[in-house]
Design a protein around this motif. Structure first.
Motif, mmCIF file in Angstrom:
data_model
loop_
_atom_site.group_PDB
_atom_site.id
_atom_site.type_symbol
_atom_site.label_atom_id
_atom_site.label_comp_id
_atom_site.label_asym_id
_atom_site.label_seq_id
_atom_site.Cartn_x
_atom_site.Cartn_y
_atom_site.Cartn_z
ATOM 1 N N LEU A 1 52.501 28.284 38.441
ATOM 2 C CA LEU A 1 53.108 27.393 37.472
ATOM 3 C C LEU A 1 52.580 27.668 36.071
ATOM 4 O O LEU A 1 53.506 27.351 34.958
ATOM 5 N N LYS A 2 51.545 28.089 35.818
ATOM 6 C CA LYS A 2 50.886 28.625 34.397
ATOM 7 C C LYS A 2 51.981 29.974 34.278
ATOM 8 O O LYS A 2 52.219 30.016 32.963
ATOM 9 N N THR A 3 52.430 30.680 35.139
ATOM 10 C CA THR A 3 53.159 31.857 34.872
ATOM 11 C C THR A 3 54.792 31.094 34.187
ATOM 12 O O THR A 3 55.316 31.645 33.331
ATOM 13 N N LEU A 4 55.083 30.339 35.197
ATOM 14 C CA LEU A 4 56.464 29.607 34.746
ATOM 15 C C LEU A 4 56.524 29.247 33.355
ATOM 16 O O LEU A 4 57.331 29.166 32.440
ATOM 17 N N ILE A 5 55.287 28.441 33.115
ATOM 18 C CA ILE A 5 55.263 27.750 31.744
ATOM 19 C C ILE A 5 55.180 28.937 30.552
ATOM 20 O O ILE A 5 55.981 28.717 29.711
ATOM 21 N N GLY A 6 54.484 29.700 30.648
ATOM 22 C CA GLY A 6 54.475 30.788 29.927
ATOM 23 C C GLY A 6 55.770 31.507 29.715
ATOM 24 O O GLY A 6 56.197 31.927 28.629
ATOM 25 N N VAL A 7 56.490 31.825 30.791
ATOM 26 C CA VAL A 7 57.713 32.543 30.676
ATOM 27 C C VAL A 7 58.888 31.842 30.264
ATOM 28 O O VAL A 7 59.634 32.320 29.275
ATOM 29 N N ALA A 8 58.709 30.374 30.493
ATOM 30 C CA ALA A 8 59.778 29.316 29.801
ATOM 31 C C ALA A 8 59.635 29.595 28.253
ATOM 32 O O ALA A 8 60.507 29.236 27.443
ATOM 33 N N MET A 9 58.127 29.392 27.930
ATOM 34 C CA MET A 9 58.086 29.319 26.255
ATOM 35 C C MET A 9 58.543 30.703 25.697
ATOM 36 O O MET A 9 59.247 30.458 24.715
ATOM 37 N N VAL A 10 58.252 31.664 26.312
ATOM 38 C CA VAL A 10 58.822 32.954 25.602
ATOM 39 C C VAL A 10 60.250 32.928 25.606
ATOM 40 O O VAL A 10 60.786 33.380 24.498
ATOM 41 N N GLY A 11 60.815 32.688 26.724
ATOM 42 C CA GLY A 11 62.443 32.606 26.827
ATOM 43 C C GLY A 11 62.942 31.585 25.718
ATOM 44 O O GLY A 11 63.986 32.003 25.126
ATOM 45 N N LEU A 12 62.349 30.312 25.740
ATOM 46 C CA LEU A 12 63.086 29.379 24.783
ATOM 47 C C LEU A 12 62.751 29.824 23.291
ATOM 48 O O LEU A 12 63.707 29.710 22.619
ATOM 49 N N GLY A 13 61.570 30.504 23.069
ATOM 50 C CA GLY A 13 61.630 30.888 21.774
ATOM 51 C C GLY A 13 62.235 31.972 21.213
ATOM 52 O O GLY A 13 62.713 31.974 20.279
ATOM 53 N N LEU A 14 62.583 32.841 22.182
ATOM 54 C CA LEU A 14 63.578 34.202 21.823
ATOM 55 C C LEU A 14 65.271 33.320 21.910
ATOM 56 O O LEU A 14 65.716 33.958 21.155
ATOM 57 N N PHE A 15 65.469 32.576 22.681
ATOM 58 C CA PHE A 15 66.686 32.151 22.592
ATOM 59 C C PHE A 15 66.746 31.421 21.152
ATOM 60 O O PHE A 15 67.992 31.467 20.660
ATOM 61 N N GLN A 16 65.975 30.548 21.033
ATOM 62 C CA GLN A 16 66.137 29.869 19.621
ATOM 63 C C GLN A 16 66.063 30.652 18.482
ATOM 64 O O GLN A 16 66.854 30.566 17.625
ATOM 65 N N ALA A 17 65.285 31.803 18.528
ATOM 66 C CA ALA A 17 65.279 33.066 17.475
ATOM 67 C C ALA A 17 66.756 33.507 17.402
ATOM 68 O O ALA A 17 67.255 33.676 16.202
ATOM 69 N N GLY A 18 67.068 34.099 18.609
ATOM 70 C CA GLY A 18 68.530 34.715 18.542
ATOM 71 C C GLY A 18 69.495 33.687 18.195
ATOM 72 O O GLY A 18 70.760 34.380 17.094
ATOM 73 N N SER A 19 69.561 32.570 18.585
ATOM 74 C CA SER A 19 70.860 31.685 18.098
ATOM 75 C C SER A 19 70.821 31.326 16.659
ATOM 76 O O SER A 19 71.647 31.234 15.964
ATOM 77 N N PHE A 20 69.531 31.078 16.278
ATOM 78 C CA PHE A 20 69.632 30.843 14.435
ATOM 79 C C PHE A 20 69.678 32.151 13.831
ATOM 80 O O PHE A 20 70.142 31.867 12.635
ATOM 81 N N ALA A 21 69.253 33.471 14.388
ATOM 82 C CA ALA A 21 69.472 34.496 13.758
ATOM 83 C C ALA A 21 71.052 34.769 13.360
ATOM 84 O O ALA A 21 71.521 35.220 12.458
ATOM 85 N N LEU A 22 71.963 34.446 14.448
ATOM 86 C CA LEU A 22 73.220 34.650 14.480
ATOM 87 C C LEU A 22 73.921 33.575 13.494
ATOM 88 O O LEU A 22 75.080 33.933 12.850
#
Length: 57
Positions: free
Chosen positions: A6-27
């Protein structure tokens, strides 16, 4: 679900969402939300390291 998974899933989701947000706003050339997304991904990485990696040792 096991606690470590569960902790691994939460951490990976945080990283994924942060990278998705960064990528979409960078575009869109919107730099403040992009930086905040990178910060969120960094916090997720720190969470993974603190709660998953070091807790297993």
């Amino acid at each position: 679900m096991e606690q470590k998974q569960l902790k691994t899933l939460i951490g990976v989701a945080m990283v994924g969402l942060g990278l998705f947000q960064a990528g979409s706003f960078a575009l869109q050339s919107d730099w403040l939300p992009m930086v905040l997304g990178l910060l969120y991904a960094a916090i997720g990485t720190a969470y993974l390291w603190a709660e998953v990696y070091t807790a297993g040792q």
